[in-house]
Design an enzyme around this catalytic site. Sequence first.
Site, PDB file in Angstrom:
ATOM      1  N   ASP A 104      -1.284  -1.241   5.597  1.00 35.31           N
ATOM      2  CA  ASP A 104      -1.179  -0.679   6.939  1.00 35.31           C
ATOM      3  C   ASP A 104      -2.194  -1.319   7.884  1.00 35.31           C
ATOM      4  OD1 ASP A 104       0.787   0.999   6.101  1.00 35.31           O
ATOM      5  OD2 ASP A 104      -0.522   2.750   5.805  1.00 35.31           O
ATOM      6  N   GLU A 155       0.838  -1.196   0.000  1.00 35.72           N
ATOM      7  CA  GLU A 155       0.000   0.000   0.000  1.00 35.72           C
ATOM      8  C   GLU A 155       0.878   1.254   0.000  1.00 35.72           C
ATOM      9  OE1 GLU A 155      -2.385   0.178   3.506  1.00 35.72           O
ATOM     10  OE2 GLU A 155      -3.064   2.229   3.130  1.00 35.72           O
ATOM     11  N   ASP A 177      -7.983   2.130   6.593  1.00 35.59           N
ATOM     12  CA  ASP A 177      -7.748   2.176   5.152  1.00 35.59           C
ATOM     13  C   ASP A 177      -7.022   0.929   4.680  1.00 35.59           C
ATOM     14  OD1 ASP A 177      -8.995   4.499   4.595  1.00 35.59           O
ATOM     15  OD2 ASP A 177      -7.200   5.773   4.727  1.00 35.59           O
ATOM     16  N   ASP A 198      -4.388  -0.125   9.644  1.00 35.27           N
ATOM     17  CA  ASP A 198      -5.463   0.806  10.005  1.00 35.27           C
ATOM     18  C   ASP A 198      -6.682   0.543   9.126  1.00 35.27           C
ATOM     19  OD1 ASP A 198      -4.761   1.744   7.546  1.00 35.27           O
ATOM     20  OD2 ASP A 198      -3.852   3.609   8.253  1.00 35.27           O
TER      21      ASP A 198
END
Length: 867
Positions: A525, A450, A529, A527
């Site tokens: 990641d 990403e 997203d 998180d």
Amino acid sequence: MSETPVKEPPSNEPPSDEPPNGRPGKDYDADSIRVLEGMDAVRKRPSMYIGDTQLHGLHHLIWEVVDNSVDESLAGFCNSILVKINADGSCMVRDNGRGIPVKPYKMPDNPKIDGKPTLEVVLTILHAGGKFDRDSYAVSGGLHGVGVSVVNALSERLDVEVTRDGSLYTMGFSRGVAIRGLKRVGESNERGTRIEFKPDPQIFEDTKFRTEILVTRLRELAYLNEGLRIQFIDERVNKHEEFHYEDGLKAFIHYMNEGKDTLHPVRTLQATDEETGLECRVAFQWNDSYNENLLAFANNIKNRDGGTHLTGLQAGLTRTLNAYAKKSNAVKGGLALRGEDWREGLTAIVSVKVREPDFQGQTKDRLMNSDVESFVQQTVNSQLANWLEENPSEAKKVITKGIQAAVAREAARKAREATRKTALSSGNLPGKLWDCHSKNPEESELFLVEGDSAGGSAKQGRVAKTQAILPLKGKILNVEKARMDKILSHEEIKTIIAALGCGVPGHEDFDVTKCRYGKIIIMTDADVDGSHIRTLLLTFFFRHMRELINAGRIFVAQPPLYLLKRGKQAEFILNDIIMDRMLAEWGLNETRVAIRTFEGNATTPSKETFIDGADLLQLCQMVDRVTRARHGLSRRGIDFHTFIIKTRAENGGTLPWIRTILDGEERYFPDDDAFNDFRKQCKEKFGKIEVADGGVSLPAQHASEEETKVIVRYELPESDEIEEAIAWFEKHGISIEDYFMRREELVTGELTPAKYVLIPNTGEPVELNGLAHVAEGIRSLGQRGATVKRFKGLGEMNPEELWETTLDPSKRKLLQVVISEEAEDIEQVEVDGRAADRIFSILMGNDVEVRRGFIETNAIHVRDLDV
Ligand code: 0RA
């Protein structure tokens, strides 16, 4: 009614209590040897009878018995089946059918079988079950048809109870040999068969029945046999389930379409041919997705490769819809619609009953009976045409969808050719791919990373020989909501397709074995997203390169979330759970907890007890457990304090594990029996009722259906967890009330004295508000003198850190992506495409509520793996 080959004994003569003739070492003559040979043959070559001796064969044993019970139900003699896995791992199947006959069996040309209890014959002679004319019904479900004697042969122990003709009989076997003869042990007004067996570990390497496999098939059987009540109890994990549908196929479609936006209420079609005994039932519903999801069953057996019933359904659909479209002048400009266009977004089930089913192959994956095809097609032709005529607005939606699909199909064909020409002409790898040097897929890995900055770190940190890096920009397209032409013109997807080198999905040249990498590792990641991007990538692989998942080539990397340092110790921490565990361990090492008792308004304790070491660790775990349960319950709108104190008291001091909501009113039940009583009352009162599972799903959409009352039913697995914690607390003299304790402010402005106090080896005692704060208090002590660095994203890690934690094959932990509802048992669980289909549409579909519930309960379907 035809004759059953059972000789009526004189009514005053009870069946013999004598040991059976077939007992080894005694009366060992030709016929009893033959009996044993049958059982022996099964034990020598079990796979010939049950397919294999792995998980599939193991569960086959249960299906063999259950199918007999379902046959009783098809014959109209049974409406309730219970399947129970006992705590010791054995299985019990009970039905309220006619009961296996016990009277002496009549077979004059075989003097050794002749006169034996029928029960014994059924359980020890191969295919004996088939000799019985199960008279009143035309078809036999008999999935495997080998008979319960095979189950007997392959069980270390099998006990059977039959209630019939006012009596209760028992008999016992071991490895196919009778060890306790038929015995009348009592009276009974009921009817039915109860078979309890323990699979033989000499035959099966793994004898552990899998809950998920059982639940999935039992639910399916209940859908297919409306009115039949199927209960499942798993005593190993305290699980109770009940499946019972008055309108089964409709409920099945609701289940399959859960979380999708549908174009119309479920429609069912049905026809029976008295003469041939053919019976056909169809249920269907279009949704606004682009996937077709068709299931075909013959005599309750799922036919994975379809067969004549499926082709009949497809032909009927295509013909009828084409005719309707033509008649209504909907298709313009010479557009030619194909069957697949009409089936875009269609969810349908066809279930047929056939007297003499002809299946292809051992696994019965395809139905061959040719008369079924025209019967199903004719049924669909006439009844679907009626539906279209009578529901013009729904018909219009379906026709419009088909036309759009045809237009998109043409566009996708062009896009495929274009993608193939540009992206895949040889040597034309995407510009942003940092490829590895090795050309050997066995050792090559592709990281889908990403963002460009993380991509840069990964490029510097990798081993260039075997590790390739492909940085992805932003979110990739949600392929669940796009047609193929759009998917293939999406930049990031084109890049991935080009990097993998196995061709364009849907094109004839597509071949996953040509994939240039042995492992494709998604690295995003930790998180929101990141997890979204991961899900989008997984969805793409699931929908368009599923073979890569099936081949076990798709992985998820697990970069750490924290770097925790204290003194010389430094540790990368994967997630919050591990972080909590670490901190608690550190905190525990130098802490005790004091529990103080105060008399009246005194401010000095009259008594003080201490907890430390292993006890304290357990105390923390119990507190955390209660807190987790509190969160789980509050998500379902249950007030925790009321639940623990009031609801518990009203339920006789234990926590109920079923909660229902009906017309906005909440009720609790201690067990399924109590719930079923309530359900019966509701049924009498309201007529039509339906029970919706409030766990994962939302109640199915009933808006347009006649007055069906919906009881939303929640199971509360938290109750067990909490009870266990309460029991632990009580054993240690702690009341659960303390969990809710808050110190109060006195008029002086001071707080009431603390009951729970942390006493560290060094530093001041820490007074806590109450029991609920013990675990977090210990953790904050553990955090003293420690520094925590939180990585906001992969990009924040330098190349060395990234190598050490995520890339280095000797240290990293990868998760392997597999298709299943149950993450642990992955290797063995049959890959159930339909179940996975539900999972993906729930994750990626429109319904936020359903999706949230799902993610919370199931997390991600990946398997922990040290690679
Ligand atoms: C043989 C004959 C009949 C029923 C059964 C077997 C039977 C087998 C099983 C296995 C599990 N549950 C079962 N229930 C029944 C016909 C009995 C009759 O004609 O009365």
